[in-house]
Design an enzyme around this catalytic site. Sequence first.
Site, mmCIF file in Angstrom:
data_model
loop_
_atom_site.group_PDB
_atom_site.id
_atom_site.type_symbol
_atom_site.label_atom_id
_atom_site.label_comp_id
_atom_site.label_asym_id
_atom_site.label_seq_id
_atom_site.Cartn_x
_atom_site.Cartn_y
_atom_site.Cartn_z
ATOM 1 N N ASP A 198 0.824 -1.205 0.000
ATOM 2 C CA ASP A 198 0.000 0.000 0.000
ATOM 3 C C ASP A 198 0.860 1.258 0.000
ATOM 4 O O ASP A 198 1.901 1.308 0.664
ATOM 5 C CB ASP A 198 -0.862 -0.036 1.271
ATOM 6 C CG ASP A 198 -1.901 1.058 1.315
ATOM 7 O OD1 ASP A 198 -2.826 0.998 0.499
ATOM 8 O OD2 ASP A 198 -1.785 1.970 2.166
ATOM 9 N N LEU A 203 6.955 6.648 1.596
ATOM 10 C CA LEU A 203 7.644 6.109 2.776
ATOM 11 C C LEU A 203 8.585 7.127 3.421
ATOM 12 O O LEU A 203 8.694 7.192 4.637
ATOM 13 C CB LEU A 203 8.442 4.850 2.416
ATOM 14 C CG LEU A 203 7.643 3.643 1.901
ATOM 15 C CD1 LEU A 203 8.560 2.431 1.759
ATOM 16 C CD2 LEU A 203 6.471 3.305 2.805
ATOM 17 N N GLU A 240 1.414 -0.461 -5.038
ATOM 18 C CA GLU A 240 0.425 0.565 -5.296
ATOM 19 C C GLU A 240 1.166 1.897 -5.317
ATOM 20 O O GLU A 240 1.438 2.494 -4.277
ATOM 21 C CB GLU A 240 -0.648 0.618 -4.202
ATOM 22 C CG GLU A 240 -1.756 1.576 -4.578
ATOM 23 C CD GLU A 240 -2.371 2.366 -3.427
ATOM 24 O OE1 GLU A 240 -3.438 2.947 -3.646
ATOM 25 O OE2 GLU A 240 -1.782 2.433 -2.332
ATOM 26 N N HIS A 305 -11.279 -1.137 -4.796
ATOM 27 C CA HIS A 305 -12.085 -0.787 -3.627
ATOM 28 C C HIS A 305 -12.069 0.709 -3.330
ATOM 29 O O HIS A 305 -12.763 1.163 -2.433
ATOM 30 C CB HIS A 305 -11.561 -1.556 -2.408
ATOM 31 C CG HIS A 305 -10.170 -1.135 -2.039
ATOM 32 N ND1 HIS A 305 -9.074 -1.440 -2.821
ATOM 33 C CD2 HIS A 305 -9.692 -0.398 -1.002
ATOM 34 C CE1 HIS A 305 -7.992 -0.911 -2.264
ATOM 35 N NE2 HIS A 305 -8.336 -0.282 -1.164
HETATM 36 C C1 NOJ Z 1 -4.568 3.032 -0.590
HETATM 37 C C2 NOJ Z 1 -5.694 2.105 -0.284
HETATM 38 O O1 NOJ Z 1 -6.081 1.449 -1.466
HETATM 39 C C3 NOJ Z 1 -6.801 2.928 0.323
HETATM 40 O O2 NOJ Z 1 -7.988 2.184 0.461
HETATM 41 C C4 NOJ Z 1 -6.337 3.494 1.629
HETATM 42 O O3 NOJ Z 1 -7.316 4.352 2.149
HETATM 43 C C5 NOJ Z 1 -5.018 4.268 1.457
HETATM 44 N N1 NOJ Z 1 -4.062 3.597 0.631
HETATM 45 C C6 NOJ Z 1 -4.377 4.503 2.787
HETATM 46 O O4 NOJ Z 1 -3.876 3.297 3.284
#
Ligand code: NOJ
Length: 535
Positions: A198, A203, A240, A305
């Site tokens: 994530d 970082l 991500e 999501h």
């Molecule tokens: C990306 C995630 O996909 C999202 O759902 C989340 O709110 C943020 N990162 C923070 O962790």
Amino acid sequence: MAWYTNAVFYELYPRAFADGNGDGWGDFAGILERLDYLEWLGVDCIWITPIYPSPLKDDGYDISSYYGIHPNYGTIEEFRLVVDEVHRRGMRIIPDLVMNHTSDQHPWFRIARQSRQSRLRDYYVWSDTPSRYADARIIFLDTETSNWALDPVSQQYYWHRFYSSQPDLNYDSPAVQQAMLDVIKYWLDLGVDGFRVDAVPYLFEREGTNCENLPETHEYCKRIRRFMDDHYPGTILLAEANQWPRDTLPYFGNGDEFHMNFHFPLMPRLYMALARQDRTSIVDILAETPEIPPGCQWGTFLRNHDELTLEMVTPEEREFMWNTYAPEPRMRLNLGIRRRLAPLMNNDRRKILLMYSMLFTLPGTPVLYYGDQIGMGDNIHLPDRNGVRTPMQWDSGPNAGFSSAPSYQLYAPVIDDEVYGYRRVNVAAQKADPDSLLNRIRHMIHVRKQQPALAEGKLHWVEDAPLSTLVFWRTSPDQNLLILHNLADVTVRLSLPPTMPALAIDILTGEQITTSEPLTLPPYAFRWLASATGA
Ligand code: NOJ
């Protein structure tokens, strides 16, 4: 070929997937009962969103312990069983690894905030003023006004890129770096096949930068990769990193950082091309997408999501997307659109299938979002991103077969409207109908996985095709496929390239095609053509 190069991933939201113990929340017991479905669909790897203890202010992306399981989902033993059962079916599973931040309820933060001298103080990023790192953008624009929040206990500000209840960890601390490696080791020892990582770009922080994609971040990610390669070969890291292609490329390193990266900028452009009936946006972004090192792969997707992010488009493109796909203000969130695929396509099956065809044939490993394969709707009356996280619709029985709890106990109501409601839209009904959306998508998945050219082939556009079409070759050493999409609502007749063998076969339908004659493509239709003689 690496396993993830020719694979189909499935994003599973555990809260929403299946409730095995009847308390109204999805859980591991429910997932175990539904693994056969994922195997049947052709899924190779499950990405499971956060399962850890959490106050759920951000649906589990706010972790309060990296070593446990949220009690609503079950126990660590049950998770181990899920992992084993996934493996027994020949699939893999990667949990979310939320490295950038914890919950403010995590013991690390509780200790860190006790005083400025606390022994874990440097696990987080502190400041006397909220003016440091002023060039870093705010991501949750609709809720946050600053990346700093004042801690009333120690009277300093702490840094957070997401909700203020999610303090960022301080990766300048060697102890934090080691702590996260320990977490990684723990889950890999338990048997998971890697991680979807994530919020990777954030970082580290450095003054005078936008605090994204810093060299230190790459260095630390490479360290994780080395650790995994040395001790857990075959496991993967999927990043991500919601960035432009030029900034995403470094996350592959020289094949020594992330195995996979999501291709964020491509996603909205698939929607844009369809709405404009013009392929240009797709062609342009892929032209801007550099070659990736061997052994690396893009992760491509239509929805997930979160909101359909419009961060990686121009302001004009964003306006266009909002006006087209999110005409009502409550359909929008931050810089995005909080709707599911089927409603975005006005439930036009031809368009939904066309989007999937592009996903399955353009370069990259497709990542499906739970529920979209049956055309689930959304509930824009629920706050935040919850509208696209409603219970999976398994059948037309009570609570859509998701849970045996009384409906009022469900974590969220099932979709129950005329068009997308569970009585019409559910897995059981679609499994029984050979021509359902679900069966069509499943068929595409199975055909796709037989085509080496779709997994690792080069992409060549057929440039003289009309702009309202997306026609391209995928070529690998032993296979050439010609893929045709009609992005428009009118029938088009296409002359096939002279290099196409005289007789072709549509690998989705088995139909033979004489290539000397123009091919008729009805509105939003697509074809996947191979040489009938196998060349
Ligand atoms: C990306 C995630 O996909 C999202 O759902 C989340 O709110 C943020 N990162 C923070 O962790």
